[in-house]
Design a protein around this motif. Structure first.
Motif, mmCIF file in Angstrom:
data_model
loop_
_atom_site.group_PDB
_atom_site.id
_atom_site.type_symbol
_atom_site.label_atom_id
_atom_site.label_comp_id
_atom_site.label_asym_id
_atom_site.label_seq_id
_atom_site.Cartn_x
_atom_site.Cartn_y
_atom_site.Cartn_z
ATOM 1 N N SER A 273 0.879 -0.957 0.136
ATOM 2 C CA SER A 273 -0.067 0.389 0.040
ATOM 3 C C SER A 273 1.160 1.861 0.447
ATOM 4 C CB SER A 273 -0.995 -0.183 0.971
ATOM 5 O OG SER A 273 -0.387 -0.086 2.868
ATOM 6 N N LEU A 274 2.121 0.799 0.312
ATOM 7 C CA LEU A 274 2.487 1.680 0.088
ATOM 8 C C LEU A 274 4.448 2.372 -0.428
ATOM 9 C CD1 LEU A 274 3.592 2.713 3.842
ATOM 10 C CD2 LEU A 274 2.307 4.078 2.513
ATOM 11 N N HIS A 275 4.339 1.211 -0.783
ATOM 12 C CA HIS A 275 5.092 0.616 -2.259
ATOM 13 C C HIS A 275 5.025 0.851 -3.937
ATOM 14 C CE1 HIS A 275 8.675 -1.487 -3.193
ATOM 15 N NE2 HIS A 275 8.187 -2.667 -4.321
ATOM 16 N N MET A 276 4.094 0.821 -3.502
ATOM 17 C CA MET A 276 3.419 0.680 -4.931
ATOM 18 C C MET A 276 3.325 2.399 -5.420
ATOM 19 S SD MET A 276 1.251 -2.552 -5.438
ATOM 20 C CE MET A 276 0.853 -2.242 -6.906
ATOM 21 N N PRO A 277 2.977 3.024 -4.508
ATOM 22 C CA PRO A 277 2.704 4.291 -4.969
ATOM 23 C C PRO A 277 4.015 5.169 -5.318
ATOM 24 C CG PRO A 277 0.723 3.696 -3.024
ATOM 25 C CD PRO A 277 1.911 2.846 -3.387
ATOM 26 N N LEU A 278 4.612 4.442 -3.926
ATOM 27 C CA LEU A 278 5.898 5.292 -4.235
ATOM 28 C C LEU A 278 6.924 5.227 -5.348
ATOM 29 C CD1 LEU A 278 8.371 7.342 -2.145
ATOM 30 C CD2 LEU A 278 8.857 4.668 -1.352
ATOM 31 N N GLY A 279 7.159 3.806 -6.117
ATOM 32 C CA GLY A 279 7.112 3.197 -7.483
ATOM 33 C C GLY A 279 6.735 4.731 -7.636
ATOM 34 N N ILE A 280 5.350 3.846 -8.445
ATOM 35 C CA ILE A 280 4.676 4.695 -9.688
ATOM 36 C C ILE A 280 5.413 6.625 -9.161
ATOM 37 C CG2 ILE A 280 2.752 6.647 -9.898
ATOM 38 C CD1 ILE A 280 1.585 3.822 -9.208
ATOM 39 N N LEU A 281 5.130 6.963 -7.935
ATOM 40 C CA LEU A 281 5.997 8.716 -7.821
ATOM 41 C C LEU A 281 7.789 8.885 -8.473
ATOM 42 C CD1 LEU A 281 6.328 11.396 -6.326
ATOM 43 C CD2 LEU A 281 7.015 10.857 -3.967
ATOM 44 N N MET A 282 8.299 7.929 -7.748
ATOM 45 C CA MET A 282 9.582 8.193 -8.194
ATOM 46 C C MET A 282 9.744 7.671 -10.034
ATOM 47 S SD MET A 282 11.371 5.291 -5.845
ATOM 48 C CE MET A 282 13.533 5.493 -6.673
ATOM 49 N N PHE A 283 9.113 6.456 -10.108
ATOM 50 C CA PHE A 283 9.266 6.463 -11.795
ATOM 51 C C PHE A 283 8.567 7.898 -12.465
ATOM 52 C CE2 PHE A 283 6.553 6.291 -15.936
ATOM 53 C CZ PHE A 283 8.308 5.143 -16.921
ATOM 54 N N GLY A 284 7.860 9.043 -12.137
ATOM 55 C CA GLY A 284 7.141 10.056 -12.982
ATOM 56 C C GLY A 284 8.347 11.136 -12.447
ATOM 57 N N LEU A 285 9.404 10.884 -10.984
ATOM 58 C CA LEU A 285 10.412 12.039 -10.509
ATOM 59 C C LEU A 285 11.486 11.575 -11.408
ATOM 60 C CD1 LEU A 285 10.360 11.915 -7.007
ATOM 61 C CD2 LEU A 285 9.253 13.859 -8.149
ATOM 62 N N SER A 286 11.506 10.618 -11.692
ATOM 63 C CA SER A 286 12.764 10.088 -12.767
ATOM 64 C C SER A 286 12.296 10.526 -14.085
ATOM 65 C CB SER A 286 12.777 8.394 -12.545
ATOM 66 O OG SER A 286 14.264 8.082 -13.448
ATOM 67 N N VAL A 287 11.554 9.821 -14.507
ATOM 68 C CA VAL A 287 10.945 10.537 -16.100
ATOM 69 C C VAL A 287 11.112 12.780 -16.650
ATOM 70 C CG1 VAL A 287 9.378 10.958 -17.899
ATOM 71 C CG2 VAL A 287 9.604 8.688 -16.684
ATOM 72 N N LEU A 288 11.144 12.759 -14.678
ATOM 73 C CA LEU A 288 10.488 14.120 -15.490
ATOM 74 C C LEU A 288 12.566 15.578 -15.438
ATOM 75 C CD1 LEU A 288 8.246 16.158 -12.900
ATOM 76 C CD2 LEU A 288 7.889 15.919 -14.940
ATOM 77 N N ALA A 289 13.275 14.329 -14.530
ATOM 78 C CA ALA A 289 14.317 14.665 -14.080
ATOM 79 C C ALA A 289 15.241 14.389 -15.526
ATOM 80 C CB ALA A 289 14.823 13.563 -12.799
ATOM 81 N N LEU A 290 14.836 13.070 -16.091
ATOM 82 C CA LEU A 290 15.633 12.990 -17.784
ATOM 83 C C LEU A 290 15.029 13.810 -18.853
ATOM 84 C CD1 LEU A 290 17.083 11.141 -19.699
ATOM 85 C CD2 LEU A 290 15.500 9.758 -19.321
ATOM 86 N N GLY A 291 13.744 14.515 -18.313
ATOM 87 C CA GLY A 291 13.817 15.327 -19.575
ATOM 88 C C GLY A 291 14.340 16.126 -19.504
#
Length: 134
Positions: free
Chosen positions: A101-119
């Motif tokens: 319940s915490l692991h999955m939303p944090l993973g989604i947040l991390m993916f979004g932040l990583s895409v933003l950093a790459l962009g």
């Protein structure tokens, strides 16, 4: 003078590769999380992917430091990379504790932040290239 420019370009390229690797590793984790729910092989892949993702986060910190130090770049990417390493550490702890319940939303947040950093890094690189050609 050209040596410093070449070192800066190498550092930025290494930073781009590190962020891209991290983004791909996090995406792989999302794929293997789906496999984890549907097959017995998902756990092995997700566990291996977690190690790669954590290593990619450490590589991102190293790349940010190298981009800052010899090239005279901004220190802000070091803060972002360190934040990602903290998030990756929390993510690993939550995964080991079986707290989806915490692991999955944090993973989604991390993916979004990583895409933003790459962009952000790629757009800075493109604007740098267009500025030198004008």
């Amino acid at each position: 003078m050209s040596t410093q420019t070449t070192a800066a370009h190498r550092s930025v390229t290494f930073l781009q590769v590190a962020i891209a690797l991290q983004t791909l590793a996090i995406f792989f984790q999302a794929v293997t999380a789906g496999l984890l729910l549907s097959s017995s092989h998902g756990e092995v892949l997700h566990s291996a992917g977690a190690r790669v993702m954590y290593g990619a986060s450490m590589l991102y910190v190293l790349a940010a430091i190298l981009a800052w130090r010899p090239g005279g770049g901004a220190p802000r990417p070091i803060l972002y990379a360190s934040g990602f390493l903290v998030l990756a550490s929390v993510q690993v702890v939550l995964g080991i504790a079986h707290m989806p319940s915490l692991h999955m939303p944090l993973g989604i947040l991390m993916f979004g932040l990583s895409v933003l950093a790459l962009g952000q890094v790629l757009s800075a690189r493109l604007s740098e290239r267009s500025g030198t050609r004008s």
